[in-house]
Design a protein around this motif. Structure first.
Motif, mmCIF file in Angstrom:
data_model
loop_
_atom_site.group_PDB
_atom_site.id
_atom_site.type_symbol
_atom_site.label_atom_id
_atom_site.label_comp_id
_atom_site.label_asym_id
_atom_site.label_seq_id
_atom_site.Cartn_x
_atom_site.Cartn_y
_atom_site.Cartn_z
ATOM 1 N N ASP A 183 0.822 -1.206 0.000
ATOM 2 C CA ASP A 183 0.000 0.000 0.000
ATOM 3 C C ASP A 183 0.859 1.260 0.000
ATOM 4 O O ASP A 183 0.451 2.288 -0.490
ATOM 5 N N ASN A 184 2.049 1.178 0.553
ATOM 6 C CA ASN A 184 2.927 2.338 0.645
ATOM 7 C C ASN A 184 3.943 2.387 -0.489
ATOM 8 O O ASN A 184 4.876 3.157 -0.440
ATOM 9 N N LYS A 185 3.782 1.584 -1.513
ATOM 10 C CA LYS A 185 4.745 1.528 -2.599
ATOM 11 C C LYS A 185 4.498 2.591 -3.660
ATOM 12 O O LYS A 185 5.152 2.606 -4.673
ATOM 13 N N GLY A 186 3.528 3.455 -3.463
ATOM 14 C CA GLY A 186 3.286 4.500 -4.440
ATOM 15 C C GLY A 186 2.353 4.060 -5.554
ATOM 16 O O GLY A 186 2.307 4.641 -6.610
ATOM 17 N N SER A 188 6.383 1.868 -10.992
ATOM 18 C CA SER A 188 5.895 2.012 -9.631
ATOM 19 C C SER A 188 5.875 3.452 -9.179
ATOM 20 O O SER A 188 5.484 3.744 -8.064
ATOM 21 N N GLY A 189 6.349 4.371 -10.031
ATOM 22 C CA GLY A 189 6.455 5.748 -9.607
ATOM 23 C C GLY A 189 7.822 6.044 -9.006
ATOM 24 O O GLY A 189 8.178 7.193 -8.817
ATOM 25 N N ASN A 190 8.565 5.004 -8.665
ATOM 26 C CA ASN A 190 9.920 5.186 -8.163
ATOM 27 C C ASN A 190 10.868 5.288 -9.348
ATOM 28 O O ASN A 190 10.684 4.617 -10.355
ATOM 29 N N PRO A 191 11.907 6.118 -9.243
ATOM 30 C CA PRO A 191 12.835 6.267 -10.371
ATOM 31 C C PRO A 191 13.624 4.983 -10.612
ATOM 32 O O PRO A 191 13.851 4.208 -9.681
ATOM 33 N N PRO A 192 14.031 4.750 -11.854
ATOM 34 C CA PRO A 192 14.840 3.556 -12.146
ATOM 35 C C PRO A 192 16.095 3.531 -11.271
ATOM 36 O O PRO A 192 16.723 4.561 -11.029
ATOM 37 N N SER A 193 16.396 2.355 -10.784
ATOM 38 C CA SER A 193 17.571 2.184 -9.929
ATOM 39 C C SER A 193 18.012 0.731 -10.001
ATOM 40 O O SER A 193 17.409 -0.074 -10.703
ATOM 41 N N ARG A 194 19.022 0.389 -9.235
ATOM 42 C CA ARG A 194 19.514 -0.988 -9.215
ATOM 43 C C ARG A 194 18.788 -1.827 -8.174
ATOM 44 O O ARG A 194 19.082 -2.993 -7.987
ATOM 45 N N HIS A 195 17.795 -1.234 -7.513
ATOM 46 C CA HIS A 195 17.049 -1.897 -6.447
ATOM 47 C C HIS A 195 15.664 -2.297 -6.957
ATOM 48 O O HIS A 195 14.873 -1.432 -7.339
ATOM 49 N N LEU A 217 5.858 -13.134 -12.034
ATOM 50 C CA LEU A 217 6.532 -12.130 -11.214
ATOM 51 C C LEU A 217 5.950 -10.738 -11.461
ATOM 52 O O LEU A 217 5.599 -10.379 -12.584
ATOM 53 N N ARG A 218 5.884 -9.966 -10.411
ATOM 54 C CA ARG A 218 5.528 -8.553 -10.486
ATOM 55 C C ARG A 218 6.747 -7.784 -9.981
ATOM 56 O O ARG A 218 7.165 -7.979 -8.832
ATOM 57 N N ILE A 219 7.322 -6.947 -10.816
ATOM 58 C CA ILE A 219 8.578 -6.294 -10.482
ATOM 59 C C ILE A 219 8.426 -4.783 -10.584
ATOM 60 O O ILE A 219 7.852 -4.275 -11.545
ATOM 61 N N GLU A 220 8.936 -4.088 -9.586
ATOM 62 C CA GLU A 220 8.939 -2.627 -9.564
ATOM 63 C C GLU A 220 10.293 -2.155 -9.075
ATOM 64 O O GLU A 220 11.028 -2.914 -8.426
ATOM 65 N N PHE A 221 10.619 -0.895 -9.360
ATOM 66 C CA PHE A 221 11.797 -0.312 -8.751
ATOM 67 C C PHE A 221 11.479 -0.034 -7.293
ATOM 68 O O PHE A 221 10.427 0.525 -6.971
ATOM 69 N N ALA A 222 12.394 -0.418 -6.426
ATOM 70 C CA ALA A 222 12.199 -0.191 -4.986
ATOM 71 C C ALA A 222 12.660 1.207 -4.638
ATOM 72 O O ALA A 222 13.444 1.826 -5.366
ATOM 73 N N LYS A 223 12.180 1.698 -3.514
ATOM 74 C CA LYS A 223 12.682 2.968 -3.014
ATOM 75 C C LYS A 223 14.119 2.742 -2.570
ATOM 76 O O LYS A 223 14.404 1.795 -1.837
ATOM 77 N N ALA A 224 15.018 3.577 -3.039
ATOM 78 C CA ALA A 224 16.447 3.391 -2.727
ATOM 79 C C ALA A 224 16.718 3.649 -1.257
ATOM 80 O O ALA A 224 16.026 4.363 -0.591
#
Length: 112
Positions: free
Chosen positions: A15-18, A34-41, A105-112
């Motif tokens: 719920d808090n993943k944006g 996911s609304g999070n910027p692309p990253s390695r996470h 699988l459901r994959i999103e960029f995580a919050k860094a």
């Protein structure tokens, strides 16, 4: 019975993943936006409760070296951190919806 019903509702963390609290789908995009910027996470969800860490990491390793796999058995999600941003981006694009242990699988960029 109880574990099965849990899969139908997003966890508090999800719920808090944006994703606006929409749960599955996160706005209808299958690209993992996911609304999070692309990253390695990467946040990897919709995991089978029976999956083991080696089975989870295996499809991701071919995209590049992994820095860390944060996984707890019995959870429906994990975090996979690559050493290089581009490897994570390629993995997310290629493995979105990939069937692993019977679940796509459901994959999103995580919050860094």
């Amino acid at each position: 019975g109880r574990d099965r019903s849990r899969r139908d509702y997003p966890s508090r963390y999800e719920d808090n993943k944006g994703n606006g609290g929409t749960g599955r789908g996160g706005g209808g995009s299958s690209s993992g936006n996911s609304g999070n910027p692309p990253s390695r996470h990467l946040w990897v969800g919709n995991l089978s409760h029976n999956i083991v860490e080696d089975e989870l990491a295996h499809p991701f390793i071919r995209f590049g070296p992994l820095e860390k796999v944060a996984f707890q058995p019995g959870r429906s999600y994990a975090f996979i951190n690559f050493e290089v941003d581009e490897d994570a981006i390629d993995a997310m694009r290629s493995l979105q919806g990939f069937p692993l242990a019977g679940n796509p699988l459901r994959i999103e960029f995580a919050k860094a």
